[in-house]
Motif scaffolding. Sequence first.
Motif, PDB file in Angstrom:
ATOM      1  N   LYS A   1       4.653   6.412  -1.030  1.00 44.38           N
ATOM      2  CA  LYS A   1       5.463   5.665  -1.995  1.00 44.38           C
ATOM      3  C   LYS A   1       6.051   6.566  -3.088  1.00 44.38           C
ATOM      4  O   LYS A   1       7.059   6.216  -3.707  1.00 44.38           O
ATOM      5  CB  LYS A   1       4.629   4.551  -2.622  1.00 44.38           C
ATOM      6  CG  LYS A   1       4.374   3.381  -1.676  1.00 44.38           C
ATOM      7  CD  LYS A   1       3.446   2.354  -2.280  1.00 44.38           C
ATOM      8  CE  LYS A   1       4.097   1.526  -3.337  1.00 44.38           C
ATOM      9  NZ  LYS A   1       3.233   0.410  -3.784  1.00 44.38           N
ATOM     10  N   LYS A   2       5.445   7.730  -3.309  1.00 43.69           N
ATOM     11  CA  LYS A   2       5.948   8.636  -4.337  1.00 43.69           C
ATOM     12  C   LYS A   2       7.337   9.163  -3.991  1.00 43.69           C
ATOM     13  O   LYS A   2       8.136   9.460  -4.878  1.00 43.69           O
ATOM     14  CB  LYS A   2       4.985   9.805  -4.534  1.00 43.69           C
ATOM     15  CG  LYS A   2       3.640   9.405  -5.121  1.00 43.69           C
ATOM     16  CD  LYS A   2       2.727  10.613  -5.255  1.00 43.69           C
ATOM     17  CE  LYS A   2       1.364  10.217  -5.795  1.00 43.69           C
ATOM     18  NZ  LYS A   2       0.441  11.379  -5.891  1.00 43.69           N
TER      19      LYS A   2
ATOM     20  N   ARG B   1      17.413   2.537  -0.874  1.00 40.79           N
ATOM     21  CA  ARG B   1      17.923   2.770   0.484  1.00 40.79           C
ATOM     22  C   ARG B   1      17.257   1.827   1.475  1.00 40.79           C
ATOM     23  O   ARG B   1      17.908   1.312   2.390  1.00 40.79           O
ATOM     24  CB  ARG B   1      17.676   4.222   0.886  1.00 40.79           C
ATOM     25  CG  ARG B   1      18.292   4.608   2.214  1.00 40.79           C
ATOM     26  CD  ARG B   1      18.088   6.077   2.493  1.00 40.79           C
ATOM     27  NE  ARG B   1      18.676   6.479   3.758  1.00 40.79           N
ATOM     28  CZ  ARG B   1      18.600   7.712   4.262  1.00 40.79           C
ATOM     29  NH1 ARG B   1      17.977   8.668   3.582  1.00 40.79           N
ATOM     30  NH2 ARG B   1      19.149   7.989   5.431  1.00 40.79           N
ATOM     31  N   ALA B   2      15.971   1.592   1.293  1.00 44.94           N
ATOM     32  CA  ALA B   2      15.246   0.679   2.174  1.00 44.94           C
ATOM     33  C   ALA B   2      15.800  -0.732   2.057  1.00 44.94           C
ATOM     34  O   ALA B   2      16.021  -1.425   3.063  1.00 44.94           O
ATOM     35  CB  ALA B   2      13.761   0.694   1.839  1.00 44.94           C
TER      36      ALA B   2
ATOM     37  N   PRO C   1       0.830  -1.213   0.000  1.00 52.86           N
ATOM     38  CA  PRO C   1       0.000   0.000   0.000  1.00 52.86           C
ATOM     39  C   PRO C   1       0.861   1.258   0.000  1.00 52.86           C
ATOM     40  O   PRO C   1       2.090   1.182   0.086  1.00 52.86           O
ATOM     41  CB  PRO C   1      -0.806  -0.134   1.291  1.00 52.86           C
ATOM     42  CG  PRO C   1       0.024  -1.014   2.168  1.00 52.86           C
ATOM     43  CD  PRO C   1       0.708  -1.984   1.244  1.00 52.86           C
ATOM     44  N   ASN C   2       0.229   2.410  -0.070  1.00 52.93           N
ATOM     45  CA  ASN C   2       0.974   3.670  -0.141  1.00 52.93           C
ATOM     46  C   ASN C   2       1.762   3.928   1.135  1.00 52.93           C
ATOM     47  O   ASN C   2       2.812   4.572   1.105  1.00 52.93           O
ATOM     48  CB  ASN C   2       0.020   4.839  -0.400  1.00 52.93           C
ATOM     49  CG  ASN C   2       0.764   6.141  -0.659  1.00 52.93           C
ATOM     50  OD1 ASN C   2       1.656   6.198  -1.509  1.00 52.93           O
ATOM     51  ND2 ASN C   2       0.414   7.178   0.071  1.00 52.93           N
TER      52      ASN C   2
END
Length: 308
Positions: free
Chosen positions: A134-135, A141-142, A114-115
Amino acid sequence: MSKIIKVIKNPRKAIRFLLNNLLKSVAPLIKDDTLYIKLKWKLSMDYPLNLDNPTTFSEKLQWLKLHDHNPDYIKMVDKVEAKKYVASIIGEEFIIPTIGVYNTVEEINFDELPNQFVLKCTHDSNGMVICKDKKTFDIDRAKEKLKKGLGQSYYCLNREWPYKNVKPRIIAEQFMSEDEQKAELKDYKWFCFNGEPEYLFIATDRFTNGEQTKFDFYDSSFNHLPIINGHPNASVEIKKPESFEHMKEIAARLSQNIPHVRVDLYDIKGKIYFGELTFYHWSGFMPFDPHEWDVKFGELITMPHGRE
Protein backbone atom coordinates in the motif's frame (compact mmCIF):
# COMPACT_ATOMS: atom_id res chain seq x y z
CA MET A 1 2.83 -0.13 -27.86
CA SER A 2 4.63 -3.31 -28.98
CA LYS A 3 1.29 -4.74 -30.18
CA ILE A 4 0.67 -1.62 -32.28
CA ILE A 5 4.16 -1.81 -33.81
CA LYS A 6 3.60 -5.45 -34.77
CA VAL A 7 0.34 -4.76 -36.57
CA ILE A 8 1.83 -1.77 -38.40
CA LYS A 9 4.55 -4.04 -39.81
CA ASN A 10 1.85 -6.35 -41.17
CA PRO A 11 -0.64 -4.41 -43.36
CA ARG A 12 -3.32 -7.10 -43.13
CA LYS A 13 -3.10 -7.17 -39.36
CA ALA A 14 -3.10 -3.40 -39.28
CA ILE A 15 -6.36 -3.26 -41.23
CA ARG A 16 -7.93 -5.90 -38.99
CA PHE A 17 -6.75 -4.02 -35.92
CA LEU A 18 -8.37 -0.80 -37.09
CA LEU A 19 -11.61 -2.51 -38.14
CA ASN A 20 -11.83 -4.40 -34.85
CA ASN A 21 -11.53 -1.13 -32.95
CA LEU A 22 -14.23 0.36 -35.16
CA LEU A 23 -16.50 -2.63 -34.49
CA LYS A 24 -15.84 -2.26 -30.76
CA SER A 25 -16.92 1.38 -30.88
CA VAL A 26 -20.22 0.57 -32.61
CA ALA A 27 -20.91 -2.66 -30.70
CA PRO A 28 -23.73 -1.16 -28.57
CA LEU A 29 -25.57 -0.20 -31.76
CA ILE A 30 -25.60 -3.75 -33.16
CA LYS A 31 -28.47 -5.57 -31.47
CA ASP A 32 -28.38 -8.73 -33.58
CA ASP A 33 -25.97 -11.12 -31.83
CA THR A 34 -25.59 -13.38 -34.85
CA LEU A 35 -24.68 -10.44 -37.10
CA TYR A 36 -22.18 -9.12 -34.58
CA ILE A 37 -20.52 -12.53 -34.17
CA LYS A 38 -20.24 -12.91 -37.94
CA LEU A 39 -18.62 -9.49 -38.26
CA LYS A 40 -16.13 -10.09 -35.47
CA TRP A 41 -15.34 -13.56 -36.80
CA LYS A 42 -14.56 -12.09 -40.20
CA LEU A 43 -12.06 -9.70 -38.59
CA SER A 44 -10.48 -12.31 -36.32
CA MET A 45 -10.35 -15.70 -37.99
CA ASP A 46 -8.88 -17.07 -41.21
CA TYR A 47 -11.64 -19.45 -42.27
CA PRO A 48 -15.39 -19.05 -42.93
CA LEU A 49 -17.79 -19.33 -40.00
CA ASN A 50 -20.33 -22.15 -40.28
CA LEU A 51 -23.08 -21.73 -37.69
CA ASP A 52 -25.41 -24.23 -39.38
CA ASN A 53 -22.95 -27.11 -39.01
CA PRO A 54 -20.12 -25.99 -36.71
CA THR A 55 -17.20 -28.39 -36.44
CA THR A 56 -14.22 -26.54 -34.98
CA PHE A 57 -13.88 -25.52 -31.34
CA SER A 58 -14.08 -21.82 -32.21
CA GLU A 59 -17.20 -22.28 -34.35
CA LYS A 60 -18.96 -24.32 -31.68
CA LEU A 61 -18.24 -21.65 -29.06
CA GLN A 62 -20.10 -19.14 -31.25
CA TRP A 63 -23.04 -21.54 -31.60
CA LEU A 64 -23.11 -22.11 -27.84
CA LYS A 65 -23.20 -18.34 -27.24
CA LEU A 66 -26.30 -18.10 -29.39
CA HIS A 67 -28.17 -21.24 -28.31
CA ASP A 68 -26.98 -22.75 -25.01
CA HIS A 69 -28.65 -20.40 -22.52
CA ASN A 70 -28.57 -22.34 -19.27
CA PRO A 71 -29.53 -19.83 -16.54
CA ASP A 72 -27.00 -21.43 -14.17
CA TYR A 73 -24.23 -20.02 -16.35
CA ILE A 74 -25.02 -16.50 -15.13
CA LYS A 75 -24.00 -17.22 -11.54
CA MET A 76 -21.10 -19.36 -12.73
CA VAL A 77 -19.40 -16.41 -14.46
CA ASP A 78 -20.19 -13.82 -11.77
CA LYS A 79 -16.99 -13.64 -9.70
CA VAL A 80 -18.98 -13.29 -6.46
CA GLU A 81 -21.72 -15.84 -7.11
CA ALA A 82 -19.31 -18.34 -8.70
CA LYS A 83 -17.51 -18.73 -5.37
CA LYS A 84 -20.76 -19.76 -3.67
CA TYR A 85 -21.60 -22.13 -6.52
CA VAL A 86 -18.18 -23.79 -6.54
CA ALA A 87 -17.99 -24.01 -2.74
CA SER A 88 -21.30 -25.90 -2.73
CA ILE A 89 -19.69 -28.56 -4.95
CA ILE A 90 -16.08 -28.88 -3.77
CA GLY A 91 -16.00 -27.01 -0.43
CA GLU A 92 -14.97 -23.64 1.01
CA GLU A 93 -11.34 -24.71 1.45
CA PHE A 94 -10.73 -24.22 -2.28
CA ILE A 95 -12.06 -20.65 -2.36
CA ILE A 96 -9.81 -17.58 -2.21
CA PRO A 97 -11.06 -15.47 0.75
CA THR A 98 -13.19 -12.45 -0.11
CA ILE A 99 -12.45 -9.18 1.71
CA GLY A 100 -15.36 -7.15 0.40
CA VAL A 101 -17.84 -6.56 -2.43
CA TYR A 102 -18.67 -3.07 -3.70
CA ASN A 103 -21.18 -1.63 -6.15
CA THR A 104 -19.06 1.45 -6.90
CA VAL A 105 -15.44 2.54 -6.61
CA GLU A 106 -16.48 5.16 -4.08
CA GLU A 107 -17.64 2.45 -1.66
CA ILE A 108 -14.09 1.08 -1.29
CA ASN A 109 -12.34 2.22 1.89
CA PHE A 110 -8.70 1.70 0.98
CA ASP A 111 -7.61 2.47 4.54
CA GLU A 112 -9.48 -0.61 5.75
CA LEU A 113 -7.92 -2.94 3.17
CA PRO A 114 -4.85 -4.99 4.18
CA ASN A 115 -1.37 -4.15 2.91
CA GLN A 116 -1.78 -6.64 0.05
CA PHE A 117 -4.99 -7.33 -1.84
CA VAL A 118 -6.57 -7.85 -5.27
CA LEU A 119 -9.47 -5.86 -6.71
CA LYS A 120 -11.37 -6.93 -9.81
CA CYS A 121 -14.67 -6.40 -11.55
CA THR A 122 -17.13 -9.24 -11.19
CA HIS A 123 -18.49 -9.15 -14.75
CA ASP A 124 -15.44 -9.13 -17.04
CA SER A 125 -11.94 -10.58 -17.37
CA ASN A 126 -9.73 -7.49 -17.62
CA GLY A 127 -10.53 -5.13 -14.75
CA MET A 128 -7.99 -6.39 -12.20
CA VAL A 129 -5.82 -4.37 -9.81
CA ILE A 130 -3.10 -5.95 -7.67
CA CYS A 131 -1.66 -4.27 -4.60
CA LYS A 132 1.55 -5.79 -3.21
CA ASP A 133 2.38 -2.84 -0.96
CA LYS A 134 0.00 0.00 0.00
CA LYS A 135 2.97 2.34 0.47
CA THR A 136 3.61 2.37 -3.29
CA PHE A 137 0.06 1.64 -4.47
CA ASP A 138 -1.44 4.20 -6.86
CA ILE A 139 -5.04 4.51 -5.61
CA ASP A 140 -6.12 7.05 -8.24
CA ARG A 141 -4.88 4.84 -11.07
CA ALA A 142 -6.62 1.84 -9.53
CA LYS A 143 -9.90 3.73 -9.26
CA GLU A 144 -9.64 4.83 -12.89
CA LYS A 145 -9.11 1.26 -14.09
CA LEU A 146 -11.95 -0.10 -11.98
CA LYS A 147 -14.37 2.62 -13.12
CA LYS A 148 -13.51 1.78 -16.72
CA GLY A 149 -14.11 -1.89 -15.99
CA LEU A 150 -17.48 -1.24 -14.37
CA GLY A 151 -18.60 0.65 -17.46
CA GLN A 152 -17.66 -2.09 -19.87
CA SER A 153 -20.15 -4.69 -21.08
CA TYR A 154 -18.37 -7.97 -21.73
CA TYR A 155 -21.55 -9.26 -23.31
CA CYS A 156 -21.70 -6.33 -25.71
CA LEU A 157 -18.07 -6.71 -26.85
CA ASN A 158 -18.07 -10.48 -27.37
CA ARG A 159 -21.73 -11.55 -27.16
CA GLU A 160 -20.97 -14.00 -24.38
CA TRP A 161 -24.56 -14.57 -23.29
CA PRO A 162 -24.07 -15.32 -19.54
CA TYR A 163 -22.56 -11.87 -18.92
CA LYS A 164 -25.66 -10.11 -20.19
CA ASN A 165 -27.35 -10.31 -16.79
CA VAL A 166 -24.36 -10.16 -14.43
CA LYS A 167 -24.48 -7.13 -12.14
CA PRO A 168 -21.24 -5.07 -12.44
CA ARG A 169 -19.55 -4.99 -9.04
CA ILE A 170 -16.05 -4.96 -7.57
CA ILE A 171 -14.69 -7.75 -5.40
CA ALA A 172 -11.69 -7.43 -3.08
CA GLU A 173 -9.81 -10.67 -2.46
CA GLN A 174 -6.92 -11.84 -0.37
CA PHE A 175 -3.60 -11.49 -2.19
CA MET A 176 -2.38 -14.97 -3.10
CA SER A 177 1.21 -15.65 -4.13
CA GLU A 178 4.02 -18.17 -3.92
CA ASP A 179 5.90 -15.60 -1.83
CA GLU A 180 5.33 -12.08 -0.52
CA GLN A 181 7.18 -10.33 -3.33
CA LYS A 182 5.77 -11.99 -6.43
CA ALA A 183 2.33 -11.53 -7.98
CA GLU A 184 2.98 -14.35 -10.39
CA LEU A 185 0.87 -17.47 -10.03
CA LYS A 186 0.73 -20.35 -12.44
CA ASP A 187 -2.85 -20.62 -13.67
CA TYR A 188 -3.96 -24.12 -14.66
CA LYS A 189 -6.81 -23.77 -17.14
CA TRP A 190 -8.60 -27.03 -17.84
CA PHE A 191 -10.68 -27.57 -20.99
CA CYS A 192 -13.52 -29.81 -19.88
CA PHE A 193 -16.20 -31.49 -21.98
CA ASN A 194 -19.22 -32.95 -20.17
CA GLY A 195 -17.17 -33.61 -17.06
CA GLU A 196 -14.06 -34.83 -18.87
CA PRO A 197 -10.89 -32.69 -18.50
CA GLU A 198 -9.11 -33.37 -21.79
CA TYR A 199 -6.59 -30.55 -22.17
CA LEU A 200 -5.20 -27.64 -20.22
CA PHE A 201 -2.87 -24.74 -20.64
CA ILE A 202 -0.68 -23.13 -18.02
CA ALA A 203 -0.51 -19.35 -18.02
CA THR A 204 2.73 -17.80 -16.74
CA ASP A 205 4.37 -14.34 -16.69
CA ARG A 206 0.98 -12.61 -16.69
CA PHE A 207 1.81 -10.05 -14.02
CA THR A 208 5.58 -9.82 -14.48
CA ASN A 209 6.86 -6.42 -15.58
CA GLY A 210 8.48 -6.50 -19.00
CA GLU A 211 7.48 -10.09 -19.72
CA GLN A 212 4.96 -11.30 -22.26
CA THR A 213 2.30 -13.71 -21.04
CA LYS A 214 3.06 -17.34 -21.90
CA PHE A 215 0.58 -20.14 -22.66
CA ASP A 216 1.72 -23.79 -22.66
CA PHE A 217 -0.77 -26.49 -23.65
CA TYR A 218 -0.81 -30.05 -22.30
CA ASP A 219 -2.96 -33.13 -22.58
CA SER A 220 -4.53 -34.74 -19.51
CA SER A 221 -1.34 -36.80 -18.95
CA PHE A 222 0.82 -33.64 -18.90
CA ASN A 223 2.38 -34.15 -22.32
CA HIS A 224 3.34 -30.79 -23.80
CA LEU A 225 1.45 -29.99 -27.00
CA PRO A 226 2.71 -27.99 -30.02
CA ILE A 227 0.02 -25.30 -29.80
CA ILE A 228 0.29 -21.53 -30.07
CA ASN A 229 -2.92 -19.73 -29.16
CA GLY A 230 -2.69 -16.02 -28.46
CA HIS A 231 0.62 -16.14 -26.58
CA PRO A 232 4.01 -17.87 -27.08
CA ASN A 233 5.21 -20.86 -25.11
CA ALA A 234 7.41 -20.42 -22.06
CA SER A 235 11.15 -20.61 -22.68
CA VAL A 236 11.75 -22.78 -19.62
CA GLU A 237 10.32 -26.18 -18.77
CA ILE A 238 7.26 -26.20 -16.53
CA LYS A 239 7.27 -29.01 -14.00
CA LYS A 240 4.20 -31.11 -13.40
CA PRO A 241 2.68 -30.08 -10.06
CA GLU A 242 2.15 -32.73 -7.41
CA SER A 243 -1.50 -31.66 -7.24
CA PHE A 244 -2.06 -32.36 -10.96
CA GLU A 245 -4.36 -35.36 -10.57
CA HIS A 246 -6.30 -33.69 -7.76
CA MET A 247 -6.83 -30.62 -9.95
CA LYS A 248 -8.09 -32.89 -12.70
CA GLU A 249 -10.62 -34.44 -10.31
CA ILE A 250 -11.85 -31.00 -9.23
CA ALA A 251 -12.16 -29.84 -12.83
CA ALA A 252 -14.20 -32.95 -13.63
CA ARG A 253 -16.61 -32.31 -10.74
CA LEU A 254 -17.14 -28.66 -11.68
CA SER A 255 -17.82 -29.41 -15.35
CA GLN A 256 -20.42 -32.18 -15.06
CA ASN A 257 -23.25 -32.00 -17.62
CA ILE A 258 -21.83 -28.94 -19.38
CA PRO A 259 -20.95 -29.24 -23.10
CA HIS A 260 -17.80 -27.23 -22.53
CA VAL A 261 -16.38 -25.08 -19.75
CA ARG A 262 -12.82 -24.12 -18.87
CA VAL A 263 -12.09 -24.61 -15.18
CA ASP A 264 -9.29 -22.33 -13.96
CA LEU A 265 -7.36 -23.41 -10.87
CA TYR A 266 -4.29 -22.30 -8.94
CA ASP A 267 -1.69 -24.37 -7.13
CA ILE A 268 -0.26 -22.24 -4.31
CA LYS A 269 2.40 -24.01 -2.28
CA GLY A 270 0.72 -27.34 -3.00
CA LYS A 271 -2.80 -26.15 -2.13
CA ILE A 272 -5.45 -25.87 -4.85
CA TYR A 273 -7.64 -22.77 -5.20
CA PHE A 274 -10.49 -22.03 -7.57
CA GLY A 275 -9.95 -19.22 -10.08
CA GLU A 276 -12.97 -18.93 -12.36
CA LEU A 277 -15.19 -20.72 -14.87
CA THR A 278 -14.85 -19.68 -18.49
CA PHE A 279 -17.32 -20.80 -21.14
CA TYR A 280 -15.74 -19.18 -24.17
CA HIS A 281 -11.94 -19.36 -24.29
CA TRP A 282 -10.68 -16.17 -26.02
CA SER A 283 -14.40 -15.73 -26.80
CA GLY A 284 -13.75 -18.12 -29.70
CA PHE A 285 -11.96 -15.42 -31.69
CA MET A 286 -8.32 -16.53 -31.40
CA PRO A 287 -6.80 -18.81 -34.07
CA PHE A 288 -5.03 -22.04 -33.11
CA ASP A 289 -1.61 -22.67 -34.64
CA PRO A 290 -1.65 -25.23 -36.11
CA HIS A 291 -5.32 -25.10 -37.12
CA GLU A 292 -5.78 -28.87 -36.61
CA TRP A 293 -6.07 -28.27 -32.86
CA ASP A 294 -9.12 -26.08 -33.40
CA VAL A 295 -10.63 -29.14 -35.07
CA LYS A 296 -9.47 -31.59 -32.37
CA PHE A 297 -10.87 -29.49 -29.55
CA GLY A 298 -14.10 -29.06 -31.52
CA GLU A 299 -14.57 -32.81 -31.85
CA LEU A 300 -14.91 -33.04 -28.08
CA ILE A 301 -17.95 -30.74 -27.85
CA THR A 302 -21.24 -32.59 -28.16
CA MET A 303 -23.78 -30.00 -29.18
CA PRO A 304 -26.82 -29.77 -26.85
CA HIS A 305 -30.34 -29.87 -28.23
CA GLY A 306 -33.55 -28.27 -27.10
CA ARG A 307 -31.85 -25.64 -24.91
CA GLU A 308 -32.47 -21.95 -25.62
